[in-house]
Design a protein around this motif. Structure first.
Motif, PDB file in Angstrom:
ATOM      1  N   LEU A 198       0.835  -1.199   0.000  1.00 27.53           N
ATOM      2  CA  LEU A 198       0.000   0.000   0.000  1.00 27.53           C
ATOM      3  C   LEU A 198       0.870   1.249   0.000  1.00 27.53           C
ATOM      4  O   LEU A 198       0.637   2.185  -0.772  1.00 27.53           O
ATOM      5  CB  LEU A 198      -0.918  -0.003   1.227  1.00 27.53           C
ATOM      6  N   GLY A 212       0.277   2.284  -3.528  1.00 24.34           N
ATOM      7  CA  GLY A 212      -1.064   2.839  -3.368  1.00 24.34           C
ATOM      8  C   GLY A 212      -2.149   1.783  -3.367  1.00 24.34           C
ATOM      9  O   GLY A 212      -3.334   2.090  -3.273  1.00 24.34           O
ATOM     10  N   ARG A 213      -1.767   0.517  -3.522  1.00 28.22           N
ATOM     11  CA  ARG A 213      -2.770  -0.561  -3.563  1.00 28.22           C
ATOM     12  C   ARG A 213      -2.291  -1.724  -2.699  1.00 28.22           C
ATOM     13  O   ARG A 213      -1.095  -1.969  -2.589  1.00 28.22           O
ATOM     14  CB  ARG A 213      -2.944  -1.078  -4.994  1.00 28.22           C
ATOM     15  N   VAL A 214      -3.240  -2.456  -2.145  1.00 29.22           N
ATOM     16  CA  VAL A 214      -2.921  -3.666  -1.400  1.00 29.22           C
ATOM     17  C   VAL A 214      -2.611  -4.800  -2.373  1.00 29.22           C
ATOM     18  O   VAL A 214      -1.708  -5.600  -2.160  1.00 29.22           O
ATOM     19  CB  VAL A 214      -4.099  -4.015  -0.456  1.00 29.22           C
ATOM     20  N   VAL A 215      -3.377  -4.878  -3.448  1.00 22.21           N
ATOM     21  CA  VAL A 215      -3.167  -5.900  -4.485  1.00 22.21           C
ATOM     22  C   VAL A 215      -2.851  -5.184  -5.788  1.00 22.21           C
ATOM     23  O   VAL A 215      -3.597  -4.302  -6.204  1.00 22.21           O
ATOM     24  CB  VAL A 215      -4.433  -6.771  -4.671  1.00 22.21           C
ATOM     25  N   THR A 216      -1.763  -5.567  -6.426  1.00 19.78           N
ATOM     26  CA  THR A 216      -1.407  -4.929  -7.704  1.00 19.78           C
ATOM     27  C   THR A 216      -1.486  -5.947  -8.833  1.00 19.78           C
ATOM     28  O   THR A 216      -1.401  -7.159  -8.600  1.00 19.78           O
ATOM     29  CB  THR A 216       0.015  -4.362  -7.647  1.00 19.78           C
ATOM     30  N   SER A 217      -1.650  -5.429 -10.038  1.00 19.72           N
ATOM     31  CA  SER A 217      -1.720  -6.311 -11.208  1.00 19.72           C
ATOM     32  C   SER A 217      -0.340  -6.823 -11.572  1.00 19.72           C
ATOM     33  O   SER A 217       0.649  -6.126 -11.419  1.00 19.72           O
ATOM     34  CB  SER A 217      -2.266  -5.533 -12.411  1.00 19.72           C
ATOM     35  N   HIS A 236      -6.504   0.251 -13.347  1.00 22.92           N
ATOM     36  CA  HIS A 236      -7.223   1.297 -12.652  1.00 22.92           C
ATOM     37  C   HIS A 236      -6.253   2.150 -11.842  1.00 22.92           C
ATOM     38  O   HIS A 236      -5.106   1.794 -11.647  1.00 22.92           O
ATOM     39  CB  HIS A 236      -8.302   0.684 -11.750  1.00 22.92           C
ATOM     40  N   SER A 237      -6.755   3.266 -11.382  1.00 23.90           N
ATOM     41  CA  SER A 237      -5.902   4.242 -10.703  1.00 23.90           C
ATOM     42  C   SER A 237      -5.381   3.716  -9.374  1.00 23.90           C
ATOM     43  O   SER A 237      -5.916   2.760  -8.819  1.00 23.90           O
ATOM     44  CB  SER A 237      -6.696   5.519 -10.449  1.00 23.90           C
ATOM     45  N   THR A 238      -4.327   4.350  -8.908  1.00 19.50           N
ATOM     46  CA  THR A 238      -3.796   3.992  -7.596  1.00 19.50           C
ATOM     47  C   THR A 238      -3.667   5.196  -6.674  1.00 19.50           C
ATOM     48  O   THR A 238      -3.608   5.037  -5.466  1.00 19.50           O
ATOM     49  CB  THR A 238      -2.405   3.343  -7.725  1.00 19.50           C
ATOM     50  N   ALA A 239      -3.610   6.425  -7.251  1.00 15.29           N
ATOM     51  CA  ALA A 239      -3.452   7.649  -6.461  1.00 15.29           C
ATOM     52  C   ALA A 239      -2.323   7.501  -5.457  1.00 15.29           C
ATOM     53  O   ALA A 239      -2.457   7.877  -4.283  1.00 15.29           O
ATOM     54  CB  ALA A 239      -4.771   7.995  -5.759  1.00 15.29           C
ATOM     55  N   ASP A 262      -1.149  10.564  -3.287  1.00 10.93           N
ATOM     56  CA  ASP A 262      -2.083  10.968  -2.223  1.00 10.93           C
ATOM     57  C   ASP A 262      -2.102   9.946  -1.100  1.00 10.93           C
ATOM     58  O   ASP A 262      -2.179  10.304   0.082  1.00 10.93           O
ATOM     59  CB  ASP A 262      -3.494  11.142  -2.800  1.00 10.93           C
ATOM     60  N   VAL A 263      -2.040   8.679  -1.454  1.00  6.95           N
ATOM     61  CA  VAL A 263      -2.017   7.628  -0.426  1.00  6.95           C
ATOM     62  C   VAL A 263      -0.800   7.815   0.469  1.00  6.95           C
ATOM     63  O   VAL A 263      -0.894   7.760   1.699  1.00  6.95           O
ATOM     64  CB  VAL A 263      -2.006   6.219  -1.068  1.00  6.95           C
ATOM     65  N   ILE A 310      -1.255  10.787   2.792  1.00  2.75           N
ATOM     66  CA  ILE A 310      -2.181  10.474   3.889  1.00  2.75           C
ATOM     67  C   ILE A 310      -1.487   9.595   4.924  1.00  2.75           C
ATOM     68  O   ILE A 310      -1.584   9.837   6.135  1.00  2.75           O
ATOM     69  CB  ILE A 310      -3.456   9.787   3.344  1.00  2.75           C
ATOM     70  N   LEU A 311      -0.768   8.591   4.455  1.00  2.00           N
ATOM     71  CA  LEU A 311      -0.144   7.642   5.379  1.00  2.00           C
ATOM     72  C   LEU A 311       1.027   8.280   6.128  1.00  2.00           C
ATOM     73  O   LEU A 311       1.346   7.871   7.245  1.00  2.00           O
ATOM     74  CB  LEU A 311       0.308   6.392   4.630  1.00  2.00           C
ATOM     75  N   CYS A 327      -9.167  -3.231  -5.774  1.00  2.00           N
ATOM     76  CA  CYS A 327      -7.866  -3.733  -6.272  1.00  2.00           C
ATOM     77  C   CYS A 327      -7.997  -5.105  -6.924  1.00  2.00           C
ATOM     78  O   CYS A 327      -7.410  -5.373  -7.978  1.00  2.00           O
ATOM     79  CB  CYS A 327      -6.884  -3.942  -5.125  1.00  2.00           C
ATOM     80  N   ALA A 370      -7.255  -6.748 -10.899  1.00  2.00           N
ATOM     81  CA  ALA A 370      -5.927  -7.375 -10.921  1.00  2.00           C
ATOM     82  C   ALA A 370      -5.988  -8.879 -11.157  1.00  2.00           C
ATOM     83  O   ALA A 370      -5.038  -9.471 -11.649  1.00  2.00           O
ATOM     84  CB  ALA A 370      -5.202  -7.104  -9.599  1.00  2.00           C
ATOM     85  N   ARG A 371      -7.089  -9.510 -10.767  1.00  3.48           N
ATOM     86  CA  ARG A 371      -7.110 -10.978 -10.785  1.00  3.48           C
ATOM     87  C   ARG A 371      -8.374 -11.583 -11.391  1.00  3.48           C
ATOM     88  O   ARG A 371      -8.338 -12.744 -11.816  1.00  3.48           O
ATOM     89  CB  ARG A 371      -7.016 -11.520  -9.346  1.00  3.48           C
ATOM     90  N   ASP A 393      -9.102   8.295 -10.353  1.00  2.69           N
ATOM     91  CA  ASP A 393      -8.151   8.672  -9.300  1.00  2.69           C
ATOM     92  C   ASP A 393      -8.514   8.115  -7.913  1.00  2.69           C
ATOM     93  O   ASP A 393      -8.189   8.717  -6.894  1.00  2.69           O
ATOM     94  CB  ASP A 393      -8.054  10.215  -9.233  1.00  2.69           C
ATOM     95  N   THR A 394      -9.186   6.961  -7.899  1.00  2.00           N
ATOM     96  CA  THR A 394      -9.496   6.383  -6.591  1.00  2.00           C
ATOM     97  C   THR A 394      -8.268   5.694  -6.013  1.00  2.00           C
ATOM     98  O   THR A 394      -7.331   5.343  -6.731  1.00  2.00           O
ATOM     99  CB  THR A 394     -10.621   5.347  -6.693  1.00  2.00           C
ATOM    100  N   CYS A 434      -6.846   2.709  -2.940  1.00  2.00           N
ATOM    101  CA  CYS A 434      -7.245   1.480  -2.267  1.00  2.00           C
ATOM    102  C   CYS A 434      -8.202   1.814  -1.127  1.00  2.00           C
ATOM    103  O   CYS A 434      -8.015   2.797  -0.419  1.00  2.00           O
ATOM    104  CB  CYS A 434      -5.986   0.804  -1.734  1.00  2.00           C
ATOM    105  N   LEU A 440      -8.186   6.919   4.281  1.00  2.00           N
ATOM    106  CA  LEU A 440      -8.062   6.410   2.910  1.00  2.00           C
ATOM    107  C   LEU A 440      -9.434   6.145   2.303  1.00  2.00           C
ATOM    108  O   LEU A 440      -9.708   6.513   1.161  1.00  2.00           O
ATOM    109  CB  LEU A 440      -7.220   5.127   2.898  1.00  2.00           C
ATOM    110  N   VAL A 490      -4.337  16.397   1.039  1.00  2.00           N
ATOM    111  CA  VAL A 490      -4.463  16.024  -0.372  1.00  2.00           C
ATOM    112  C   VAL A 490      -5.587  16.809  -1.044  1.00  2.00           C
ATOM    113  O   VAL A 490      -6.109  16.414  -2.094  1.00  2.00           O
ATOM    114  CB  VAL A 490      -4.669  14.493  -0.530  1.00  2.00           C
TER     115      VAL A 490
END
Lengths: 87, 291
Positions: A38, A42-47, A64-67, A70-71, A74-75, B9, B13-14, B38-39, B41, B58, B108
């Protein structure tokens, strides 16, 4: 709340306990891996590359987007990275 | 009817067949699905388990995108549903938490206002479109097919925001609208074991096995899920269980969107059929792609 006779939210209590454990660097490896992904992407699961190719092949958007930026902002603000840092 | 579609996600991805099926099915019911740009996770339960505030912020960012678009959000994945719906519910009910989250979101350039709702595809089909219209759209019913439904935990819990067991009934009624029968099996409300992955993989496998045993004992010929995690637990999980326990269940697993798509007369492409690790052929009589 579904089970507690006093209407307590058992699931929320479990999340609170897990949060405390995480701050003490006690977390499952799988969750730590999700967190690392993450923070980095920006994602928990990526392609995978092959899945991205498949998406293009069948006419879907590349991915799809990951932003990510911004993630990460925020973190950083929430101090999440410090929780994960030494895991 | 217009919704911002939150893909999450895992599906992009799957589980591309789920994505393709939703794109093909929903417009037929007059549902306009608008891409949410622009979303990020949704920060599912694994992240929520590590830091509650990060989860709130988030998920709230995604809610802000829906608000900026002026649309309610429709999710597919149960984890996304749980995240976005729960955070929306919490922030609407607790102004002090909302203010705290908005301080973070200011980093942000976002501000959560609390003026949209979050639904799952099952909510939209059941509440907004109605079972009758779904049934009317069926051209090739799955007559006689015995299906064990797995709505998944996060579609139905916590009950305080999900109105009790409605979603169990909702999914079953929608499945029956395709002509299939739904079977009642022991421990139907039990988790698939998916949340245990990465924590205790053996236990996750054993939980999935309990569900499969119960489904099979009740006479199921197929499993229909809504959640992509449940899907993997049962689809790929049967291979793992075969390797470890030397047991075969031969229960094909479909996303509800795939079932509905085929019941509406469309066919899955070859690559989609092959993407299912537990073979589908036993339930695809007359529904195989040409060539």
């Amino acid at each position: 709340m579904d089970r507690c006779p006093q209407g307590g939210d058992v699931a929320e209590v479990m999340f609170a306990i897990r949060n405390i454990a995480a701050r003490e660097k006690n977390m499952p490896d799988g969750f730590a891996a999700q967190a690392k992904n993450l923070i980095e992407t920006g994602r928990v699961v990526t392609s995978t590359a092959s899945m991205v190719r498949k998406r293009e092949q069948i006419g879907l958007s590349k991915e799809h987007s990951t932003a990510t930026e911004d993630v990460q902002k925020i973190l950083k603000k929430t101090g999440f990275s410090k929780i994960i840092a030494s895991k | 009817m217009k919704y911002g579609l939150f893909w999450g996600c895992l599906i992009p991805a799957r589980e591309l067949s789920y994505e393709v099926s939703v794109i093909k099915v929903m417009p037929a019911f007059g549902v306009e699905l608008v891409k949410m740009e622009d979303t990020n996770c949704c920060a599912p339960f694994g992240i929520q388990s590590l830091d509650y505030t990060s989860w709130l912020a988030l998920a709230a960012r995604d809610l802000c995108i829906g608000e900026e678009m002026g649309v309610d959000i429709m999710t597919l994945c149960n984890d996304c549903y749980e995240s976005l719906l729960m955070v929306n519910t919490i922030l609407k009910a607790h102004p002090e938490i909302k203010n705290q989250v908005n301080e973070i979101l200011a980093e942000v350039g976002k501000e959560y206002k609390g003026n949209i709702d979050v639904k799952n595809m099952i909510d939209v089909l059941y509440d907004d479109i109605g079972v009758k219209k779904v049934k009317d759209a069926v051209e090739k019913p799955f007559t006689g097919l015995k299906i064990a439904t797995q709505p998944g935990c996060h579609l139905t819990k916590p009950k305080r925001i999900h109105f009790g067991v409605r979603e169990f009934d909702a999914l079953d009624e929608l499945v029956m609208a395709t002509g299939a029968e739904t079977i009642n099996y022991e421990r139907r409300e039990m988790c698939c074991g998916g949340p245990l992955r990465g924590v205790n993989d053996e236990l996750a496998r054993d939980v999935a096995r309990i569900k499969l045993v119960n489904m099979k004992n009740a006479g199921a010929e197929c499993i229909v899920t809504v959640c992509p995690f449940c899907f993997v637990e049962f689809d790929l999980g049967q291979l793992e269980i075969r390797r470890h326990f030397k047991e075969e269940y031969n229960l094909p697993v479909l996303h509800f969107a795939e079932l509905l798509r085929m019941a509406m007369g469309m066919k899955l492409d070859d690559w989609e059929i092959k993407s299912h690790r537990t073979p589908l052929e036993s339930i695809l009589k007359g529904r195989l792609p040409e060539g």
